[in-house]
Design a protein around this motif. Structure first.
Motif: not given
Length: 511
Positions: A115-138
């Motif tokens: 369902t669209v609702e299930d798909a939307i709930e599986n969009i990660d926000i915090g994970g990509p943000t942490m990954l991008r922050s750490a990768a920028k500061n590698h």
């Protein structure tokens, strides 16, 4: 000050052993949610992220790591005095290692009943943000998105108490590739929901299937990438049971074979050479179909690729083993067939999910500096509004032959002409600069078999010369799109020779 590692993964494979190694090296381990519970249940000492932020997880877990005390620790430069001063002033401690997997968005939207609702709930926000922050500061932070990288990180930490700059940069690059692909799944899914056909930006993502020995020629480097959300009925989804590694040209030819074989419901065999069919046969059994495909062009099939739409049995395997083939593709091979064919060391045996339901929405072709996209050419004989343009109507047998010829000609490089009867091709002319040239090749290949056969053309006849050449060779029926200003000249020529000619209204150019 103890070094710190933040672990938050959906894929738990290897995470316990990794955490235990970090614990041995006196890392403080930060975690949240399911990862925290899993590690604590297995005896790892964990500091909850909300103990650091002094702020609880809220909104059903949507907000838990989006906090300055987390991202300050990820983004601070360790050798920048101003950064260090601000960290001390705000009570921020550095985070040295980040290990994060993202919510399984791709896997979620791959489910047929999502369902669209299930798909939307599986969009990660915090994970990509942490990954991008750490990768920028590698330069200072080691970031891991793939469990395959746990071993290299623990090895370097054991040997030298730190990861190398080269490793940190490689891992950071992997992170940005990963988040870019993740975002492409989301953007394409949502774009599809809107019905927008041509978005202003098109982002496609592919995963490395295998490096190849070389490309079309030995001096060209090459690799094979697959679309993670691509067609089930594809070489990328094939299982190789036997033989040498596939080459660049093998993959191209095998794909061409699959595009033709899926046109047929009854037992059928397609032989391919240089991305053009050299023989197509049908029959009551797959063995009979192969005999027809082989008879269609017993010379060109040598060294070719063969696709069959039924399980290869022992009888058919003996036929296949009698000639040199590069690849055999089928839904399955019987035990006896495998015993026969695997005696040939190098022949590639592939199985494909012939009843796969997932199909590619677009075909793509790269050009210098750009990309062309188009819908796959799925228009078939059953979709055409057949119009008989001549005085003579085609017989039932001729209609069956016209159907086979039309199904094959759409997959032959333009200009394309196919001469066939109701169960096999007998002559194929491909890629000539004018249509009569392709017709002459096809008719010459057919020889005496042209008498009583049909001719299929991928596009209309701009002149009546092709019809005349067909008539003199004994062709009894022709199928073509029609639509030329000189259609009447071709119709008159067909009437003069008693040829039945039908128009489909649709052309099948293939460049």
């Amino acid at each position: 000050m103890r070094k710190r590692a933040l672990l938050s993964v959906s894929d738990k494979s290897g995470i316990l052993e990794f955490a235990q190694e970090l614990e041995k090296m006196d890392y403080e381990i930060l975690s949240t949610g399911g990862t925290k519970r899993f590690l604590e249940e297995n005896g790892v000492s964990i500091t909850a992220v909300d103990e650091i932020t002094k702020f609880p997880e809220i909104l059903g877990g949507r907000v838990k790591t989006l906090h300055p005390l987390v991202h300050g620790g990820l983004l601070a430069k360790h050798d920048d005095a101003q950064h260090q001063s601000e960290m001390a002033e705000n009570g921020i401690s550095p985070i040295d290692i980040v290990c994060v997997n993202l919510y399984p968005f791709r896997e979620t939207i791959s489910k047929p009943d999502v369902t669209v609702e299930d798909a939307i709930e599986n969009i990660d926000i915090g994970g990509p943000t942490m990954l991008r922050s750490a990768a920028k500061n590698h330069a200072y932070v080691t970031v891991i998105v793939d469990s395959e990288d746990y071993a290299i990180v623990t090895s370097e930490l054991r040997d030298q108490n730190a990861t190398t700059p080269e490793t940190r940069r490689r891992l950071a690059a992997k992170v940005f590739r990963h988040t870019a692909a993740y975002d492409s799944y989301i953007s394409n899914y949502l774009t599809d929901l809107t019905g927008e056909e041509y978005p202003d930006q098109l982002t496609l993502t592919y995963e490395l299937q295998q490096p190849l020995r070389y490309g079309e020629n030995p001096h060209q480097k090459a690799a094979f990438y697959r679309s993670p959300l691509g067609s089930d009925f594809s070489i990328a989804s094939a299982e190789q049971l036997h033989g040498k590694e596939l080459s660049y040209n093998n993959i191209q030819d095998a794909n061409a074979a699959l595009q033709i074989i899926k046109e047929f419901k009854m037992p059928a065999v397609v032989a391919i050479k240089h991305m053009n069919p050299c023989g197509v046969g049908t029959g009551e059994t797959i063995s009979a179909a192969f005999a027809k495909a082989y008879e269609a062009d017993s010379t060109s099939i040598f060294g070719g690729i063969v696709a069959l739409n039924r399980e290869v049995d022992a009888e058919t395997a003996k036929q296949l083993a009698g000639i040199f083939l590069e690849i055999i593709i089928a839904p399955a091979f019987s035990k006896e067939a495998l015993e026969i064919l695997t005696q040939k060391k190098n022949i590639r045996l592939l199985t494909i999910l012939f009843d796969g339901t997932k199909q590619d929405k677009w075909n793509t072709v790269t050009v210098e500096g750009g990309l062309l996209v188009q819908q796959p050419d799925t228009f078939g004989y059953e979709d055409a509004e057949i119009q008989v343009a001549t005085e003579r109507q085609p017989t039932d047998a001729e209609l069956e032959a016209l159907k086979l010829g039309w199904s094959v000609v759409k997959h032959v490089k333009s200009n394309a002409i196919v001469v066939s009867n109701s169960d096999m091709t007998v002559g194929i002319g491909a890629g000539q600069m004018n249509r009569v040239g392709s017709a002459k090749i096809a008719l010459e290949q057919a020889g005496e078999k042209a008498a009583g056969a049909i001719m299929a053309s991928d596009a209309f006849f701009p002149m009546s010369d092709t019809v005349e050449a067909a008539a003199k060779a004994g062709i009894k029926a022709i199928i073509q799109p029609g639509g030329s200003k000189k259609d009447q000249e071709s119709i008159d020529m067909a009437n003069a020779y008693g040829i039945a000619m039908v128009f489909t209204g649709v052309r099948h150019f293939k460049h």
